[in-house]
Enzyme design. Structure first.
Site, PDB file in Angstrom:
ATOM      1  N   HIS A  25     -10.862   2.605  -2.097  1.00  0.00           N
ATOM      2  CA  HIS A  25     -11.489   1.994  -1.026  1.00  0.00           C
ATOM      3  C   HIS A  25     -12.312   0.785  -1.192  1.00  0.00           C
ATOM      4  O   HIS A  25     -13.324   0.652  -1.118  1.00  0.00           O
ATOM      5  CB  HIS A  25     -11.949   3.117  -0.165  1.00  0.00           C
ATOM      6  CG  HIS A  25     -11.352   2.989   1.305  1.00  0.00           C
ATOM      7  ND1 HIS A  25     -12.292   3.040   2.370  1.00  0.00           N
ATOM      8  CD2 HIS A  25     -10.144   3.002   1.841  1.00  0.00           C
ATOM      9  CE1 HIS A  25     -11.400   2.954   3.426  1.00  0.00           C
ATOM     10  NE2 HIS A  25     -10.228   3.180   3.136  1.00  0.00           N
TER      11      HIS A  25
ATOM     12  N   HIS B 275       0.717  -1.237   0.080  1.00  0.00           N
ATOM     13  CA  HIS B 275      -0.059  -0.129  -0.170  1.00  0.00           C
ATOM     14  C   HIS B 275       0.847   1.257   0.099  1.00  0.00           C
ATOM     15  O   HIS B 275       0.603   2.253  -0.677  1.00  0.00           O
ATOM     16  CB  HIS B 275      -1.059  -0.049   1.276  1.00  0.00           C
ATOM     17  CG  HIS B 275      -1.963   0.817   1.341  1.00  0.00           C
ATOM     18  ND1 HIS B 275      -3.057   0.969   0.786  1.00  0.00           N
ATOM     19  CD2 HIS B 275      -1.655   2.307   1.408  1.00  0.00           C
ATOM     20  CE1 HIS B 275      -3.906   1.921   1.038  1.00  0.00           C
ATOM     21  NE2 HIS B 275      -2.864   2.945   1.494  1.00  0.00           N
TER      22      HIS B 275
END
Lengths: 993, 279
Positions: free
Chosen positions: A316, A247
């Site tokens: 998301h 990430h």
């Protein structure tokens, strides 16, 4: 003593919430209920006198006209089933927080630190239902077991005297915070086990690198001085795992890749550096408007001489699969913090959201714990709605795609634009800096166990009394208050650096900004917590929302803290920046982590990955020659083409007062606008256009052309409303399925990585060709949903590789913008751009049940000419309407232009600029890139044709006075004969909810 | 014009239309200042120093507890260094000054009791603004102005278009008597209308199901005004959803469109009134 206030509607008032739940139960679960009424419940955990209870209940908690209330007395009666849904301990309860403030305002005194307000909702259901059915309704619709509890009571055993006791869902954690040490001097297998068990997501190579770091004699010596043992603490290991995560470090995009195509081998050193950044660097030599790229939370471009624009889009996905509402709202307000935390800080001016779901009409079996796509879609839309609307940011553009491969993980792309003055207090606004000795201040929300280890929820059973770490719920108002206050602080020069707390929490926000000064000290015991019992590493890594990290110089601290207090924003000094070269963390005066900044940020070993490209040959469908009217009607109803008005109307797209081109446009304000345009500085006519390009279906054939088409589409939409190639910036957003080859887990990893390589090659080729640089981007590389079902089987649903390009363009004068609807009867209809036999991956082939092979390919040189000519024609006021030609091809674009304008049309396919096409269906439905449908006033036709000289452009028909939509085929006979009302109805009904 | 009209635009706690509301004031000729509610409560800014008080739209407290409730509660019970805030607002009205509440601001005024305020009694709620029949909606609406109303802000306007963007805009009078009185005494200023600009209960022309299609009301003096639609969001002709069509029609007739949005008329009326009566 905690007590309950219940609020019900007064007699005669319509229970819209109850009605909508009743309808949802029918439409989603096919269960019929007679009637549903709702009661709002506040459980108040505070010491109030009886008079105070009455004052609060009758005052801020209920409406004097429409509602009635009770204190510690149930209002429920006459029901077959009562369901009460409330939050589990530790879950963000936004309304409860407001309730607490309202009590303080009403009573004129502060409540104690341990006093709180909690909300829940009662549903009184009438109908002939079994308990099992009611429980299904609870789980599937009324609540989410991850974050909520249910009470289910049947009407016969209801004791109206007793009711439901006042229960306070506070985290009662008696855990004593502790710091663990981890022994890494173990076998390889054990290292892997440590990573897996701790959900660190570190590879063996990475674990070894960490182990070796802690073995270095100088490191050991320094640790001894600080009172640390030779083994890393959990604080250190977690910090490293976080900082080195995919990430944060984009390991796949930075890996060295062995790419094989047709037996030819190429070594690629970092897709990010060799494709994305290289392109932007090359373009930046020619474009003077790039202000800050790839280095901050968002990319920044010049807007006017004195203002810049920041733009960021991110995804998301996993959280939205688990808790669609909480995941999506956290996504959008999280992306907002990126734009707001760019440079010295920006004011949010627009949102754009692109969502990918499985069909809401999906009828197949659902794997356990996966919500039905319709519930996911409704929840995500509600989250985006609340995140945007409540923060006062207009949602000006977006897209929704449907494919059942998004059933395991929806894609939720959230985009946010910010506006910033070019200079603030005499300094360039894009520059942030941190001097040693500056205070680290955390502002906004408090820290809880929210979102620790983001996606690793499933290993932990949730139970009453344990905090819900899995899911975060965004709190738009806390964030709005904080961001408003920070803009004031920015303009007063009260801080020198700002960044958001997203993934990795403080460890990431401080870790990154400490690179400016060369080190930091963090005092974790000072961090404000939502509840007790957090271990130091949890405080450091928590992803609790609505927090920003600021660097506040000592001489500005008092002013900063005072402003925060006056704006009702919590702010805390949690440490200071240093130049020691260390990431140094204390808890209660003791060192719990000390890592060299260099190792933290640059110690990560590089990955080496394998990719192999093998094109897939597919069958081609038989093209129909008759019934084309019906095919067009069917295409209009394709969920990917159909009107999204139900969603769009829920988003505020007018707030801030600068709306120009709205998402819905035309005679009845319901046609599909191409790009959104706003005028962010109200006293000027300069505008910002925002659009998106995405088409994962082309990727089923070749991700190279998928990417080229997505870039072309994003740009084309900006051109269609009046922007130009002079200034368009892009953001790339890759959502992939795991592309790391593993013979057991991911046997097709090499192909998936080759798809990624090809996508990046196209990114380089086309962004440089168009001169449209990527200024920021994001990747989410593990969009596979794996879980073990109750039947013991492993489920894996992978998304199709999906790349989104979001474009932002500057429009010099919004008064010249055009919309896509036909304006006048008698106007001439033009097709611009070349139509080719490119139906591969098209919506039409999909309708025929095929993918095909002829994917649309972008001719960048020709496209550039077309776009420059079109921009010139629009600027000269020659164009009455201009519409992007994409999904569904020419036929769909023409139909949309016609019905949005409220006029019919007559079209001759023979005149369409086309390349060797002999079938009407090809001309009608091919999705060749770089095309527009344009209408022009007859007296401007000549000038328009002159403006389009040198590009494929032909007069193909005219706008009719009446409502008939007629198309004459290649052999001169009529192939489509319908009315615009029918086309519009086909287009609107599928998602008219 | 030297003695400038001074306009106070409140913000804070989720109010989000303060910038365009201040801009609309400025276009109309007022000197507008955006002020955080806490700076008024702390006594840093005095309501008394202004002629026009704006409660802009937004989502104060996220609509928790019901739209406008928590903010109304805050204003009703806040104490400034020179006495309760509500006393300052009462004096402001008594002094003949003007108040406008838009969307969330309208909800706040109604829930504070500042509207409709029969018999100039500005305490106690007699009507409410409640959940839409069909949820949150952003759209443009046509409004018919009640020319019989004493409302200062709508003078000289008979019809006007503006966007609505709310989930709780259904205006409900507390009783039939209240409704009758609203009409009898000229409180009703604006109604949602159909394409012929006739009041309608039909969705979506009436986007929330408001009783008698009521979109905005004023007090007995006509100086306190609240409405659900957003006049400040129609500050320029390019805001209008039909702008490109209007421009095309105008250009073929060889005429140019007026650039200022119709929404500004609302503040022009206020400024004119203040200049005539308060300066």
């Amino acid at each position: 003593m905690p007590f309950r206030i219940e609020i019900a509607l007064g007699p005669g008032y319509r229970d819209a919430a109850g009605e909508s739940v009743k309808n949802a139960i029918k439409s989603n679960l096919d269960i019929a209920v007679d009637d549903i009424r709702t009661i709002k419940v506040f459980t108040i955990n505070a010491n109030l006198t009886d008079a105070e209870k009455e004052a609060v209940a009758s005052g801020p908690f209920s409406d004097a006209v429409a509602q009635r209330y009770s204190v510690d007395r149930p209002l429920a009666s006459d029901f077959d089933w009562l369901v009460e849904v409330g939050y589990l301990p530790g879950v963000t309860d936004n309304e409860g927080k407001t309730g607490r403030e309202a009590i303080e305002d009403r009573l004129g005194r502060k409540l104690g630190a341990d006093e709180s307000v909690h909300t829940s909702t009662q549903y009184l259901i009438n109908g002939n239902l079994t308990r099992a059915q009611v429980e299904t309704i609870c789980r599937q619709l009324l609540g989410n077991e991850l974050i909520e509890r249910f009470d289910v009571i049947d009407g016969r055993s209801w004791d109206a005297q007793k009711g439901i006791p006042a229960r306070v869902p506070l985290v009662k954690d008696t855990h004593q915070p502790r710091v663990a040490e981890i022994d890494l001097d173990v076998s390889d297998d054990e290292l892997i086990a440590i990573s897996r068990k701790g959900t660190l997501a570190l590879t063996l190579e990475e674990m070894k690198a960490i182990r070796d770091y802690f073995k270095q004699p100088e490191v050991l010596a320094e640790r001894r001085n600080l009172g640390l043992g030779p083994r890393p603490t959990d604080v250190e290991l977690e910090t490293l795992a976080q900082t080195w995560s995919e990430h944060c470090k984009h390991k796949i995009f930075n890996a060295t890749i062995d790419y094989v195509e047709n037996g030819k081998h190429t070594e690629i050193k970092s897709l990010f550096k060799s494709c994305i950044r290289k392109s932007t660097e090359e373009i930046s030599k020619e474009k003077g408007w790039l202000v800050s790229v790839f280095k901050d939370n968002a990319g920044i471009i010049k807007f006017t001489d004195d203002y810049n624009v920041a733009f960021k889009v991110e995804t998301h996905n996993s959280p939205s699969a688990l808790d669609p509402y909480g995941g999506a709202i956290t996504g959008i307000v999280g992306c907002d913090r990126d734009s707001a935390g760019t440079g010295k800080g920006a004011k949010l001016i627009a949102h754009t959201d692109v969502l990918c779901f499985a069909s809401p009409y999906y009828k197949g079996r659902l794997p356990p714990r996966i919500f039905h796509p319709r519930r996911i879609m409704e929840g995500v839309v509600r989250g985006i709605k609340d995140g945007g609307n409540k923060c006062g940011v207009p949602t000006i553009n977006g897209a929704i795609l449907f494919d059942d491969r998004y059933g395991g993980k929806p894609l939720v792309y959230c985009g946010s634009l910010g506006l910033m003055p070019a200079t603030i207090n005499g300094e360039p606004s894009e520059d942030k800096y941190v001097k040693p000795g500056t205070f680290i201040v955390m502002a906004g929300g408090r820290i809880g166990k929210d979102g620790i280890h983001g996606a690793t929820f499933s290993s932990e059973e949730l139970h009453e009394g344990s905090p819900a770490t899995a899911v975060q719920i965004g709190d738009p108002i806390t964030q709005k208050k904080m961001l408003d206050m920070l803009l004031e602080a920015r303009d007063q020069g009260l801080y020198t650096c700002i960044t958001d707390n997203g993934a990795g929490g403080l460890s990431s926000s401080v870790g990154e900004t400490a690179q400016f000064s060369g080190g930091c000290e963090i005092y974790l015991e000072k961090a404000p917590l939502k509840y007790h019992g957090l271990d130091p590493w949890e405080i450091l890594l928590s992803e609790a929302q609505e927090r920003m990290t600021l660097a506040v110089p000592p001489e500005k601290l008092d002013a900063f803290m005072s402003l925060a207090k006056r704006r009702g924003v919590e702010a805390t000094v949690v440490g200071k920046y240093t130049d020691t070269g260390k990431f140094h963390v204390f808890y209660d005066g003791r060192t719990v982590a000390s890592i060299d900044m260099d190792f933290l940020h640059d110690g990560l070993p590089e990955m080496r990955l394998q990719a192999e490209w093998k094109p897939v040959q597919r069958t081609e469908p038989e093209l129909p020659t008759e019934g084309l009217t019906m095919y067009l009607q069917d295409l209009m109803s394709d969920l990917n083409i159909a009107s999204k008005e139900w969603v769009i109307r829920q988003y505020d797209h007018e707030v801030q007062g600068g709306s120009v081109i709205k998402p819905l446009t035309g005679k009845d304000n319901d046609g599909p606008g191409d790009a959104g345009v706003i005028r962010p500085l109200l006293d000027r006519m300069a505008g910002i256009a925002v659009s998106n390009g995405i088409n994962p279906y082309y990727g089923d054939i070749d991700t190279y052309h998928m990417t080229a088409c997505a870039i072309d589409e994003a740009i084309r939409n900006i051109i269609a409303v009046g922007g130009s190639l002079r200034q368009i910036a892009l953001l790339d957003n890759f959502c992939w399925c795991d592309p790391i080859y593993d013979p057991e887990k991911t046997p097709d990893g090499k192909y998936k990585l080759a798809q990624l390589v090809r996508a990046n090659q196209a990114l380089y080729d086309y962004t440089t060709a168009f001169g449209t640089p990527c200024i920021s981007g994001k990747d989410s590389m593990k969009n596979d949903y794996k879980l073990k079902g109750e039947d013991g089987k492993e489920y894996k649903i992978s998304i199709p590789p999906t790349v989104l390009f979001s474009a932002v363009g500057v429009v010099p004068d919004v008064r010249k913008c055009v919309t896509m609807d036909a304006k006048m009867a008698g106007d001439l209809v033009y097709a611009v751009g070349m139509t080719k036999d490119e139906l591969g991956g098209s919506r039409f082939y999909n309708l025929l049940g095929h993918t095909g092979n002829n994917v649309p390919k972008v001719d960048a040189a020709m496209a550039k000419k077309i776009y420059d000519a079109m921009s010139g024609a629009i600027d000269a006021g020659l164009v009455a309407s201009c519409h992007d030609c994409s999904d569904g091809g020419l036929a769909v674009a023409l139909a949309e232009t016609a019905f949005s304008g409220g006029f019919g049309m007559e079209i001759d396919l023979n005149r369409v600029p086309a390349e060797r096409l002999f079938r009407d269906a090809q001309v009608l439905f091919s999705e060749s890139a770089s095309r527009f449908v344009v209408t022009v006033a007859p007296d401007k036709a000549k000038a328009f044709e002159q403006a389009m000289e040198g590009v494929p452009c032909a007069l193909i028909g005219s706008v009719r006075e009446d409502d008939r939509f007629l198309v004459n085929g290649l052999n001169g006979t009529r192939v489509i004969d319908t009315v615009i009302g029918a086309l519009k109805e086909s287009w609107q009904y599928p998602l008219r909810w | 014009m030297a003695g400038k009209v001074k306009s106070l635009v409140l913000t804070g706690y989720g109010i989000n239309s303060e910038v365009e509301t201040a801009y609309a004031n400025t276009l109309a000729g007022a000197d507008a200042k955006i002020v955080h509610i806490n700076d008024v409560i702390d006594g840093l800014v005095k309501v008394d120093d202004y002629h026009l008080l704006n409660f802009p739209g937004g989502f104060s407290y996220g609509d928790d507890l019901g739209s406008g409730k928590a903010f109304a509660n805050k204003v009703l019970y806040a104490k400034t260094p020179t006495g309760p805030m509500i006393d300052h607002i009462q004096k402001f009205i008594d002094d003949g000054k003007l108040i406008i509440g838009i969307c969330n601001g309208f909800q706040i005024l109604v829930k504070m009791g500042l509207l409709p305020a029969f018999d100039k009694n500005y305490t106690g709620q007699t009507a409410t603004v409640f959940y839409n029949d069909k949820g949150f909606r952003d759209q443009w609406v046509r409004l018919k102005v009640n020319t019989e109303s004493q409302c200062v802000f709508t003078r000289g306007i008979s019809r006007i278009d503006m966007p609505v963007r709310h989930g709780e805009g259904k205006f409900i009078p507390g009783s039939q008597e209240v409704l009758a009185r609203l009409w009898k005494n000229g409180h009703v200023a604006l109604q949602y209308a159909d394409s012929a600009y006739q009041p309608t209960q039909q969705f979506p022309d009436n986007p929330n199901g408001s009783v008698d299609a009521i979109a905005g009301i004023c007090d007995e003096t006509g100086r306190v005004f609240g409405l659900m639609p957003h006049p400040e969001a129609f500050n320029h002709i390019t805001n209008h959803p039909q702008y490109t069509r209007l421009r095309e029609q105008a250009s073929r007739k060889g005429i140019a469109l007026k650039e200022e949005g119709d929404g500004i008329k609302v503040w022009r009326n206020a400024v004119e009134y203040i200049e005539a009566n308060l300066l």
